[in-house]
Design a protein around this motif. Structure first.
Motif, PDB file in Angstrom:
ATOM      1  N   SER A   1      -5.015  -9.302  -4.067  1.00  0.00           N
ATOM      2  CA  SER A   1      -5.935  -8.299  -3.542  1.00  0.00           C
ATOM      3  C   SER A   1      -5.202  -7.039  -3.121  1.00  0.00           C
ATOM      4  O   SER A   1      -5.746  -5.939  -3.212  1.00  0.00           O
ATOM      5  CB  SER A   1      -6.708  -8.862  -2.354  1.00  0.00           C
ATOM      6  OG  SER A   1      -5.815  -9.259  -1.326  1.00  0.00           O
TER       7      SER A   1
ATOM      8  N   ASP B   1      -4.863  -1.433  -2.887  1.00  0.00           N
ATOM      9  CA  ASP B   1      -5.576  -2.452  -2.104  1.00  0.00           C
ATOM     10  C   ASP B   1      -7.081  -2.314  -2.266  1.00  0.00           C
ATOM     11  O   ASP B   1      -7.861  -2.763  -1.426  1.00  0.00           O
ATOM     12  CB  ASP B   1      -5.190  -2.366  -0.621  1.00  0.00           C
ATOM     13  CG  ASP B   1      -5.654  -1.086   0.046  1.00  0.00           C
ATOM     14  OD1 ASP B   1      -5.815  -0.064  -0.678  1.00  0.00           O
ATOM     15  OD2 ASP B   1      -5.843  -1.071   1.262  1.00  0.00           O
TER      16      ASP B   1
ATOM     17  N   SER C   1     -10.678  -3.298  -3.419  1.00  0.00           N
ATOM     18  CA  SER C   1     -11.240  -4.644  -3.560  1.00  0.00           C
ATOM     19  C   SER C   1     -11.591  -4.965  -4.996  1.00  0.00           C
ATOM     20  O   SER C   1     -11.513  -6.117  -5.421  1.00  0.00           O
ATOM     21  CB  SER C   1     -12.499  -4.779  -2.692  1.00  0.00           C
ATOM     22  OG  SER C   1     -13.458  -3.788  -3.033  1.00  0.00           O
ATOM     23  N   ASN C   2     -11.969  -3.952  -5.767  1.00  0.00           N
ATOM     24  CA  ASN C   2     -12.312  -4.174  -7.176  1.00  0.00           C
ATOM     25  C   ASN C   2     -11.625  -3.117  -8.004  1.00  0.00           C
ATOM     26  O   ASN C   2     -11.513  -1.960  -7.576  1.00  0.00           O
ATOM     27  CB  ASN C   2     -13.822  -4.078  -7.404  1.00  0.00           C
ATOM     28  CG  ASN C   2     -14.577  -5.201  -6.701  1.00  0.00           C
ATOM     29  OD1 ASN C   2     -14.332  -6.359  -6.967  1.00  0.00           O
ATOM     30  ND2 ASN C   2     -15.465  -4.833  -5.785  1.00  0.00           N
TER      31      ASN C   2
END
Length: 403
Positions: A2, A398, A400-401
């Motif tokens: 992540s 970093d 998330s997607n």
């Protein structure tokens, strides 16, 4: 993964870190040269490491220590690297005075743009159709990939090396910093057929060399790194409409840094080189963007507009009225509000990276350390120890997607 956090520098290693624990989870040897810049692809699959003469692409999820691809062709240190939003192509800048666009599938050069001085930095405009680069002659150039030419040239102070450039995530601002520690900010206005650049802020951010400058993802902050051992965080008011002026005459400072190598350093503060702009036909993997930059505000007039095929500068000269306005504002330098000073570094700070939410900043320094800062409290959350020589570049993803 992540969060992907990587650092590199003069010890010829690339290190991957567990961001929260501060543990080094993987080390890749880079024996051919120090690493000048790092960049993670938007899909988080690959890491590009720019060194001397070439960029090496590493598989992030693999344990393979060898690069899966090499991009060769530059004849000097590579100083900047960035990826297209879908990873289809990559752009690099180099001390060989060129900016090159590469097909990431074939590794071939698709564009080769020439500066007249070594190039210190290059970024991709969010519209994916323009590049912004800066060089040691004090030039900032905007390149239109669809037209394959330089459309704007900004020269705040001639022969004062422009160290770093950054474009806001929504394309509304262009920021640049030079070796005098001065920061310049332009508003970028775009419509269907042109881009206009208007100067809105000029101020001295540091008394010593500015090494890197970066706008935060939310465009509320500007981070500036310096040889004065600090990183300063400046607040941006997007409602500010006042024009500012070019600052007073150049100052002086000592370029000598005991940990700064002349062979392969990220930024050597030398002005030399020559060349002319050059463009090529549109490659198949770069789609022609919506009509964009064609003239507009320029900090230096260049009436010598050549053909588009040469890829050279075609700027609109400044009107006498505009020049008088700037002249009258010379003494009205107003800095952005300085929100935070991160001053626990022991030596030159070379690079920084914001977190996706703009709440944290990672810095790398000649004192061998990388540091994770919480900007709200100006405190160090983690300190990453492992490099045996100066750490000069950092990459952080970093989100998330993947974009």
């Amino acid at each position: 993964m992540s969060v992907i956090l990587c650092t590199a520098g003069y010890d010829h290693t690339i290190r991957f870190w567990e961001a929260l624990s501060g543990i080094c989870s993987r080390t890749i040897q880079h024996p051919e040269s120090q690493v000048n810049r790092l960049c993670i692809t938007p899909d988080k699959k690959y890491l590009a490491a720019a060194g001397r003469h070439m960029v090496r692409l590493y598989d992030i999820k693999s344990s393979n220590p060898n690069p899966i691809m090499q991009f060769e062709g530059h004849t000097n240190n590579i100083t900047g690297v960035a990826f297209h939003c879908e990873g289809k192509w990559m752009v690099t800048s180099s001390e060989d005075s060129t900016v090159r666009v590469w097909d990431t599938r074939s590794g071939q050069v698709q564009r080769n743009y020439q500066h007249t001085h070594p190039v210190n930095d290059v970024v991709i405009h969010p519209n994916q159709g323009e590049l912004v680069s800066c060089d040691r002659g004090g030039n900032i150039r905007i390149w239109d990939l669809g037209e394959s030419k330089c459309t704007h040239q900004l020269v705040p102070v001639e022969d004062v090396s422009m160290a770093s450039v950054s474009v806001a995530s929504d394309g509304s601002l262009l920021a640049a910093g030079n070796n005098l520690g001065d920061v310049y900010i332009w508003r970028m206005y775009q419509n269907h057929d042109s881009t206009t650049l208007l100067p809105c802020r000029v101020f001295k951010a540091h008394k010593d060399y500015l090494t890197r400058l970066l706008l935060s993802p939310d465009i509320r902050l500007l981070a500036t790194c310096s040889a004065d051992h600090t990183v300063r965080i400046w607040k941006i008011d997007m409602n500010e409409e006042h024009l500012e002026a070019i600052p007073e005459g150049p100052g002086s400072s000592n370029p000598d840094d005991p940990n700064h190598q002349s062979n392969g350093s990220p930024n050597q503060y030398v002005v030399n080189g020559n060349g002319t702009s050059n463009g090529t036909s549109t490659p198949s993997s770069i789609s022609t963007p919506n009509p964009i930059v064609s003239g507009g505000f320029s900090a230096i007039a260049n009436p010598d507009s050549r053909s588009q095929s040469s890829g050279s500068l075609t700027s609109t000269p400044i009107s006498p009225a505009s020049f008088r306005t700037l002249t009258e504002l010379i003494t009205q330098r107003r800095p952005l509000p300085c929100d935070t000073v991160l001053d626990n570094h022991q030596r030159w700070v070379w690079d920084c990276a914001f977190s996706a939410d703009s709440a944290y900043l990672v810095t790398v320094c000649s004192d061998h350390y990388a540091r994770l800062w919480e900007l709200g409290t100006a405190s160090i959350i983690r300190q990453y120890s492992g490099h045996h020589r100066g750490a000069v570049c950092v990459a952080l993803n970093d989100y998330s997607n993947p974009p």
